[in-house]
Scaffold this motif. Structure first.
Motif, PDB file in Angstrom:
ATOM      1  N   LEU A  89       3.433  -2.455  -5.859  1.00  0.00           N
ATOM      2  CA  LEU A  89       2.357  -1.847  -5.089  1.00  0.00           C
ATOM      3  C   LEU A  89       1.039  -2.510  -5.483  1.00  0.00           C
ATOM      4  CD1 LEU A  89       3.355   1.929  -5.382  1.00  0.00           C
ATOM      5  CD2 LEU A  89       3.529   0.516  -3.327  1.00  0.00           C
ATOM      6  N   ASP A  90      -0.005  -2.154  -4.784  1.00  0.00           N
ATOM      7  CA  ASP A  90      -1.343  -2.644  -5.105  1.00  0.00           C
ATOM      8  C   ASP A  90      -2.339  -1.513  -4.884  1.00  0.00           C
ATOM      9  OD1 ASP A  90      -3.487  -4.300  -5.699  1.00  0.00           O
ATOM     10  OD2 ASP A  90      -3.625  -5.112  -3.660  1.00  0.00           O
ATOM     11  N   PRO A  91      -2.902  -0.937  -5.965  1.00  0.00           N
ATOM     12  CA  PRO A  91      -2.770  -1.360  -7.362  1.00  0.00           C
ATOM     13  C   PRO A  91      -1.545  -0.741  -8.025  1.00  0.00           C
ATOM     14  CG  PRO A  91      -4.300   0.469  -7.223  1.00  0.00           C
ATOM     15  CD  PRO A  91      -3.889   0.151  -5.805  1.00  0.00           C
TER      16      PRO A  91
ATOM     17  N   ARG B  67       4.897  -9.192  -5.035  1.00  0.00           N
ATOM     18  CA  ARG B  67       3.600  -8.679  -5.462  1.00  0.00           C
ATOM     19  C   ARG B  67       3.074  -7.718  -4.407  1.00  0.00           C
ATOM     20  NH1 ARG B  67       4.932 -10.177  -9.634  1.00  0.00           N
ATOM     21  NH2 ARG B  67       3.874 -11.537 -11.147  1.00  0.00           N
ATOM     22  N   GLY B  68       2.467  -6.639  -4.865  1.00  0.00           N
ATOM     23  CA  GLY B  68       1.950  -5.629  -3.954  1.00  0.00           C
ATOM     24  C   GLY B  68       0.917  -6.169  -2.994  1.00  0.00           C
ATOM     25  N   GLY B  69       0.121  -7.138  -3.444  1.00  0.00           N
ATOM     26  CA  GLY B  69      -0.941  -7.673  -2.616  1.00  0.00           C
ATOM     27  C   GLY B  69      -0.475  -8.427  -1.392  1.00  0.00           C
ATOM     28  N   LEU B  70       0.815  -8.723  -1.286  1.00  0.00           N
ATOM     29  CA  LEU B  70       1.335  -9.371  -0.084  1.00  0.00           C
ATOM     30  C   LEU B  70       1.286  -8.441   1.121  1.00  0.00           C
ATOM     31  CD1 LEU B  70       4.502 -11.084  -1.602  1.00  0.00           C
ATOM     32  CD2 LEU B  70       2.423 -12.245  -0.855  1.00  0.00           C
TER      33      LEU B  70
ATOM     34  N   LEU C  10      10.229  -9.756   1.000  1.00  0.00           N
ATOM     35  CA  LEU C  10       9.142 -10.571   0.473  1.00  0.00           C
ATOM     36  C   LEU C  10       9.473 -11.039  -0.937  1.00  0.00           C
ATOM     37  CD1 LEU C  10       6.161  -8.307   1.611  1.00  0.00           C
ATOM     38  CD2 LEU C  10       7.154 -10.248   2.824  1.00  0.00           C
ATOM     39  N   THR C  11       9.557 -12.365  -1.094  1.00  0.00           N
ATOM     40  CA  THR C  11       9.772 -12.967  -2.415  1.00  0.00           C
ATOM     41  C   THR C  11       8.733 -14.053  -2.681  1.00  0.00           C
ATOM     42  OG1 THR C  11      11.364 -14.563  -1.520  1.00  0.00           O
ATOM     43  CG2 THR C  11      12.248 -12.491  -2.374  1.00  0.00           C
ATOM     44  N   ALA C  12       7.676 -14.089  -1.883  1.00  0.00           N
ATOM     45  CA  ALA C  12       6.667 -15.140  -1.975  1.00  0.00           C
ATOM     46  C   ALA C  12       5.716 -14.907  -3.133  1.00  0.00           C
ATOM     47  CB  ALA C  12       5.871 -15.209  -0.668  1.00  0.00           C
ATOM     48  N   ALA C  13       5.076 -15.975  -3.577  1.00  0.00           N
ATOM     49  CA  ALA C  13       4.017 -15.866  -4.578  1.00  0.00           C
ATOM     50  C   ALA C  13       2.760 -15.305  -3.924  1.00  0.00           C
ATOM     51  CB  ALA C  13       3.725 -17.236  -5.185  1.00  0.00           C
ATOM     52  N   LEU C  14       1.968 -14.594  -4.706  1.00  0.00           N
ATOM     53  CA  LEU C  14       0.693 -14.074  -4.211  1.00  0.00           C
ATOM     54  C   LEU C  14      -0.392 -15.117  -4.434  1.00  0.00           C
ATOM     55  CD1 LEU C  14      -1.013 -11.789  -3.036  1.00  0.00           C
ATOM     56  CD2 LEU C  14      -1.295 -10.915  -5.373  1.00  0.00           C
ATOM     57  N   THR C  15      -0.970 -15.584  -3.344  1.00  0.00           N
ATOM     58  CA  THR C  15      -2.066 -16.551  -3.375  1.00  0.00           C
ATOM     59  C   THR C  15      -3.156 -16.066  -2.433  1.00  0.00           C
ATOM     60  OG1 THR C  15      -1.186 -17.871  -1.544  1.00  0.00           O
ATOM     61  CG2 THR C  15      -0.406 -18.423  -3.768  1.00  0.00           C
ATOM     62  N   ASP C  16      -4.254 -16.805  -2.395  1.00  0.00           N
ATOM     63  CA  ASP C  16      -5.313 -16.435  -1.454  1.00  0.00           C
ATOM     64  C   ASP C  16      -4.795 -16.428  -0.019  1.00  0.00           C
ATOM     65  OD1 ASP C  16      -7.095 -16.199  -3.538  1.00  0.00           O
ATOM     66  OD2 ASP C  16      -7.997 -18.173  -3.256  1.00  0.00           O
TER      67      ASP C  16
ATOM     68  N   VAL D 191       1.664  -9.453   5.156  1.00  0.00           N
ATOM     69  CA  VAL D 191       2.211  -8.392   6.010  1.00  0.00           C
ATOM     70  C   VAL D 191       1.068  -7.436   6.322  1.00  0.00           C
ATOM     71  CG1 VAL D 191       3.858  -6.481   6.153  1.00  0.00           C
ATOM     72  CG2 VAL D 191       4.535  -8.639   5.088  1.00  0.00           C
ATOM     73  N   ASP D 192       0.449  -7.657   7.484  1.00  0.00           N
ATOM     74  CA  ASP D 192      -0.708  -6.867   7.894  1.00  0.00           C
ATOM     75  C   ASP D 192      -0.369  -6.077   9.151  1.00  0.00           C
ATOM     76  OD1 ASP D 192      -0.599  -8.841   9.812  1.00  0.00           O
ATOM     77  OD2 ASP D 192      -2.516  -9.769   9.265  1.00  0.00           O
TER      78      ASP D 192
END
Length: 340
Positions: A269-271, A243-246, A212-218, A224-225
């Motif tokens: 990670l997130d958080p 970003r962890g939120g991905l 994963l190298t993508a930007a975190l957006t809405d 990755v769910d």
């Protein structure tokens, strides 16, 4: 009135030293600018009082900047990110408020791509399993930790932007097939790099390593769910340097604990930082680093040079090299107060 720069306190100390080392703050002084480390922010965003009196902010970490916040601090005209990520910054809102946002994408590109490559090599050779076997005296176990290897494997890069494109060039000579996910405008770039474009579910199903190298957006939050992970091979790995939120961490943890994927390499990670009871911290199938794997001497030198040049250019009314909301520049140039 002197042009004043505030340094966020999340990574800087009152004397201007930082957790990254020397980032050349003295260059601001040499350029005739005043600087100081701001008061520590409470929570994820500074307050109007924290920003009061500054023309520019050098944001080391990932503080949030909203339109309402910057409109309450009319002197502020420039937010300069130390790094490439800008999640938490309302680019359109700041543009409407006349606040320029810049980052340092070129300086971050190679160090971050190499971080992903580091985790890829470590997982493909089961580096940490072999390390633990050696340091605990379990030499008889060494036959149990044979890596998947890379030759003939498929590497799926989610986010073929600056970092993802550089990573594709690094891994292609290793004898792997490189694929990326379908998204607007990706086909021409992928063709130039010799990368195949697949739908996201197909990428998950065919990749031996998902990076994963993508930007975190809405739209990319928890990309990755559980469904993505269910489509992956049981021998496959997830690597995240973005970003962890991905990633849906609960779903990832379940997949790892149940053996539905082989492992993960996570620099984010997130958080952050994680709680002490975060289950990923206990799994031998996971390599974790503290969102710092790319922090090399090269990274600090190049990113620091880029962000300091952006601030100095802005202070003197020149267009910085990497504006994230470039349409604001003409308006910003008219309203910003150049350094004397």
């Amino acid at each position: 009135m002197t042009y004043r720069v505030g340094l966020t306190a999340d990574c800087a100390r009152p004397d201007g030293s930082t957790i990254f080392g020397d980032v050349g703050i003295d260059r601001l002084t040499a350029a005739g600018l005043e600087w100081e480390v701001m008061a520590p922010a409470v929570g994820h965003a500074p307050s109007p009082a924290d920003l009061d009196g500054y023309d520019a902010v050098l944001s080391f970490g990932h503080l949030h900047f909203s339109r309402d916040l910057v409109e309450a601090t009319p002197r502020l005209t420039h937010v300069a990110r130390f790094g490439a990520g800008h999640d938490g910054i309302d680019l359109d809102g700041l543009a409407r408020a006349g606040v320029l946002v810049t980052n340092t994408p070129v300086a971050v590109r190679r160090p971050l791509a190499l971080s992903a490559l580091t985790l890829l090599l470590a997982l493909s050779h089961r580096l940490m399993d072999n390390h633990r076997a050696a340091t605990s005296g379990r030499w008889s176990d060494r036959g149990q930790h044979r890596g998947l290897g890379l030759a003939g494997r498929t590497v799926g890069i989610v986010g073929l932007g600056s970092v993802g494109g550089d990573l594709a060039g690094l891994v292609a000579p290793l004898g792997v097939r490189v694929v990326t996910n379908e998204r607007a405008g990706v086909h021409e770039r992928a063709a130039a790099l010799g990368v195949e474009v697949l739908g996201l579910e197909q990428l998950a199903a065919e990749s031996d390593y998902v990076i994963l190298t993508a930007a975190l957006t809405d739209s990319s939050y928890h990309l990755v769910d559980a469904a993505f992970l269910a489509a992956m091979k049981p021998t496959a790995y997830v690597i995240n340097v973005a970003r962890g939120g991905l990633v849906d961490q609960a779903a990832l943890t379940a997949a790892l604990v149940e053996g539905r994927i082989a492992g993960a390499g996570l620099d984010v990670l997130d958080p952050e930082p994680p709680s002490a009871d975060e289950p990923l911290l206990t799994l031998d199938s996971v390599i974790l680093t503290p969102h710092a794997l790319c922090w090399t001497a090269d990274f600090t030198r190049e990113v620091a040079t880029s962000v300091i040049e952006a601030i100095i250019d802005g202070a003197h009314g020149r267009r910085p090299a990497h504006p994230l909301n470039p349409d604001v520049f003409a308006r910003w140039r008219r309203t910003a107060r150049p350094a004397s």
